[in-house]
Motif scaffolding. Structure first.
Motif, PDB file in Angstrom:
ATOM      1  N   THR A 116       0.824  -1.206   0.000  1.00  0.00           N
ATOM      2  CA  THR A 116       0.000   0.000   0.000  1.00  0.00           C
ATOM      3  C   THR A 116       0.860   1.259   0.000  1.00  0.00           C
ATOM      4  N   ASN A 158       3.503   1.718  -1.803  1.00  0.00           N
ATOM      5  CA  ASN A 158       3.795   1.997  -3.211  1.00  0.00           C
ATOM      6  C   ASN A 158       2.612   2.652  -3.914  1.00  0.00           C
ATOM      7  N   ILE A 159       1.417   2.260  -3.565  1.00  0.00           N
ATOM      8  CA  ILE A 159       0.225   2.846  -4.194  1.00  0.00           C
ATOM      9  C   ILE A 159       0.161   4.340  -3.882  1.00  0.00           C
ATOM     10  N   TYR A 160       0.407   4.710  -2.658  1.00  0.00           N
ATOM     11  CA  TYR A 160       0.382   6.125  -2.288  1.00  0.00           C
ATOM     12  C   TYR A 160       1.500   6.904  -2.992  1.00  0.00           C
ATOM     13  N   TYR A 198       2.677   6.134  -5.973  1.00  0.00           N
ATOM     14  CA  TYR A 198       2.235   6.274  -7.360  1.00  0.00           C
ATOM     15  C   TYR A 198       1.195   7.379  -7.505  1.00  0.00           C
ATOM     16  N   ILE A 199       0.265   7.446  -6.582  1.00  0.00           N
ATOM     17  CA  ILE A 199      -0.764   8.489  -6.620  1.00  0.00           C
ATOM     18  C   ILE A 199      -0.123   9.862  -6.443  1.00  0.00           C
ATOM     19  N   LEU A 200       0.796   9.978  -5.512  1.00  0.00           N
ATOM     20  CA  LEU A 200       1.488  11.244  -5.284  1.00  0.00           C
ATOM     21  C   LEU A 200       2.304  11.663  -6.509  1.00  0.00           C
ATOM     22  N   THR A 201       2.989  10.718  -7.133  1.00  0.00           N
ATOM     23  CA  THR A 201       3.772  11.019  -8.333  1.00  0.00           C
ATOM     24  C   THR A 201       2.868  11.460  -9.479  1.00  0.00           C
ATOM     25  N   GLY A 202       1.760  10.766  -9.688  1.00  0.00           N
ATOM     26  CA  GLY A 202       0.819  11.154 -10.736  1.00  0.00           C
ATOM     27  C   GLY A 202       0.230  12.531 -10.497  1.00  0.00           C
ATOM     28  N   ALA A 203      -0.114  12.826  -9.254  1.00  0.00           N
ATOM     29  CA  ALA A 203      -0.662  14.146  -8.932  1.00  0.00           C
ATOM     30  C   ALA A 203       0.383  15.238  -9.134  1.00  0.00           C
ATOM     31  N   SER A 205       0.943  15.773 -12.930  1.00  0.00           N
ATOM     32  CA  SER A 205      -0.217  16.471 -13.488  1.00  0.00           C
ATOM     33  C   SER A 205      -0.225  17.939 -13.079  1.00  0.00           C
TER      34      SER A 205
END
Length: 104
Positions: free
Chosen positions: A2, A4-6, A8-13, A16
């Motif tokens: 979990t 890593n998921i956070y 990935y979300i932080l990197t995508g945000a 963007s």
């Protein structure tokens, strides 16, 4: 996992956010370059087309019916038909193409 998921979300945000804010902070004056202005003018249309065309082709059970609807819609739009007649003709063409494909 979990964690890593956070990440990935932080990197995508972050990516963007940078893509949207960086041009606003770097470009302060009006863009006078004719090529760049025409490029930026067509970006929304190209983005919409890239998202829409695959969806049109894969929306029906058969890609053949989707391509038939795309051709019918493009021809009618080229000749100046409005949105509702184009949408109606596309729906009818998908229905007929699917019907004819089930008979074959």
């Amino acid at each position: 996992m979990t964690h890593n998921i956070y990440l990935y979300i932080l990197t995508g945000a972050l990516v963007s956010f940078i893509i949207r804010v960086l041009p606003l902070t770097l470009i302060r004056k009006q863009i006078t370059n004719r090529f760049l202005r025409s490029f930026l003018f067509y970006v929304p249309y190209v983005t919409l087309a890239v998202m829409t065309f695959p969806a049109i082709v894969h929306a029906a059970q058969s890609p053949i019916a989707g391509v038939a609807a795309l051709i019918v819609g493009a021809v009618l739009a080229w000749f100046g038909a409005g949105l509702f007649p184009v949408a109606l003709a596309c729906c009818v063409s998908v229905f007929l193409a699917e019907f004819l494909l089930t008979l074959a």
